[in-house]
Design an enzyme around this catalytic site. Sequence first.
Site, short mmCIF file in Angstrom:
data_model
loop_
_atom_site.label_atom_id
_atom_site.label_comp_id
_atom_site.label_asym_id
_atom_site.label_seq_id
_atom_site.Cartn_x
_atom_site.Cartn_y
_atom_site.Cartn_z
N CYS A 101 -5.02 68.08 4.81
CA CYS A 101 -4.86 66.80 5.50
C CYS A 101 -4.24 65.78 4.56
CB CYS A 101 -6.24 66.32 5.96
SG CYS A 101 -6.16 64.77 6.84
N CYS A 143 -9.20 46.46 6.54
CA CYS A 143 -10.41 47.24 6.86
C CYS A 143 -11.49 46.98 5.79
CB CYS A 143 -10.07 48.72 6.93
SG CYS A 143 -8.61 49.04 7.96
N CYS A 199 -2.20 48.76 0.90
CA CYS A 199 -2.17 48.71 2.37
C CYS A 199 -2.32 47.26 2.85
CB CYS A 199 -3.28 49.58 2.94
SG CYS A 199 -3.18 49.69 4.74
N CYS A 227 -7.93 64.51 15.98
CA CYS A 227 -9.06 64.40 15.06
C CYS A 227 -9.44 62.92 15.05
CB CYS A 227 -8.64 64.87 13.66
SG CYS A 227 -9.93 64.64 12.41
N CYS A 239 -2.66 68.58 8.86
CA CYS A 239 -3.21 67.37 9.46
C CYS A 239 -2.62 66.18 8.74
CB CYS A 239 -4.74 67.37 9.32
SG CYS A 239 -5.51 65.86 9.95
N CYS A 246 -12.44 49.67 3.10
CA CYS A 246 -11.44 50.50 2.43
C CYS A 246 -10.94 49.96 1.09
CB CYS A 246 -10.25 50.71 3.37
SG CYS A 246 -9.04 51.85 2.68
N ARG A 299 -17.32 67.09 11.87
CA ARG A 299 -17.18 67.17 10.41
C ARG A 299 -18.13 66.22 9.69
NH1 ARG A 299 -11.65 66.28 9.23
NH2 ARG A 299 -11.41 68.41 9.94
#
Length: 325
Positions: free
Chosen positions: A109, A69, A65, A200, A140, A72, A272
């Site tokens: 998801c 972040c 990616c 979400c 999702c 991550c 959640r």
Amino acid sequence: MSSCSCSSIHVHQPAETKVPVAAVEALFAKPFNDLLYEAQSAHRQHFDPNKVQLSTLLSIKTGGCPEDCGYCPQSKRHPNAVADEPMLDIDAVLTAARAAKDAGASRFCMGAAWRGPKQKDLDPVLTMVREVKALGLETCCTLGMLREGQAEQLRDAGLDYYNHNLDTAPEFYGEIISTRDFEDRLDTLNKVRGAGINVCAGGIVGMGESRTQRAGLLAQLASLDPPPESVPINLLVQVEGTPLHGTDALDPIEFVRTIAVARILMPTSYVRLSAGRQQMSDAVQALCFLAGANSIFYGDKLLTTGNPEWERDQALFGKLGLTPA
Ligand code: SAM
Ligand code: DTB
Ligand code: SF4
């Protein structure tokens, strides 16, 4: 920063939120027993207190990616990042979705390590959404920032929920991510809401933020109008090589408080108990359910890191008398 391109419903927010941060901090400051009583009372007004919704995650495109972040392991900017893999094919996705359904999950998801999908990326995802939905599961996706028209394509394919987290308070955001800003996240949520897909949206705690910043994140989420249908509260999973590895661990009681405050502020949303359960004792998880958490990620993997085995969760549910929603 993205410019506003809203067509119908606005979720853009001024720095001053509809739910004031000070009011959220006041909830955090309550005696623990009072806070849990209030959260459990709110929970019982809207939900069966002994039912928990089960969502299973699958990383359909892992690693490589371009975003930075700090939490991550999939960012290619961090040392020891997970390998950049090609997108899974439809058969692999359907095999995982069938296994999730057989194990009792109600939602599947699909996550991708993208800044956002290009059209050539989105086309195979639309097929995945259609076919997973045809298995009788809720669908999702979490694919990053969406461009104009992409939410509508996902909706037309049968997408039930789009996950896109605010991650942290606007005041702390720049310390964690530099390649996009908080307003970009709101812009994608606006597109999702505008297309009529369930939202979400949640965040991560335990990243070194202050309590005021935890309150700031929840104030932002609760001020979305309407609030997200699903609110994942993640405890940072610390992965070696990521800039946040080595951050002081959040006190578990403070994590339970965060769940309770989310439940009080968003009484009709599913809250959640998300990443971080593998490192959590059964007792802390039980307190999270008492505080109003009524959804979990179910299955032995999150995206790239571990999650409790199905057997451990089934044993925990047995001990607590919980059943799948
Ligand atoms: N790339 C897309 C994006 O960022 O929107 C979708 C996938 S991304 C991995 C989905 C979410 O996972 C992030 O927004 C973050 O909230 C959460 N996440 C990622 N790494 C995490 C970690 N180490 N601990 C807890 N949550 C994490
Ligand atoms: C969310 O709020 N948490 C999930 C899901 N939405 C996509 C992701 C957690 C990722 C934890 C780190 C990993 O496994 O890579
Ligand atoms: Fe990329 Fe999403 Fe990870 Fe950020 S959280 S590095 S956007 S996969």
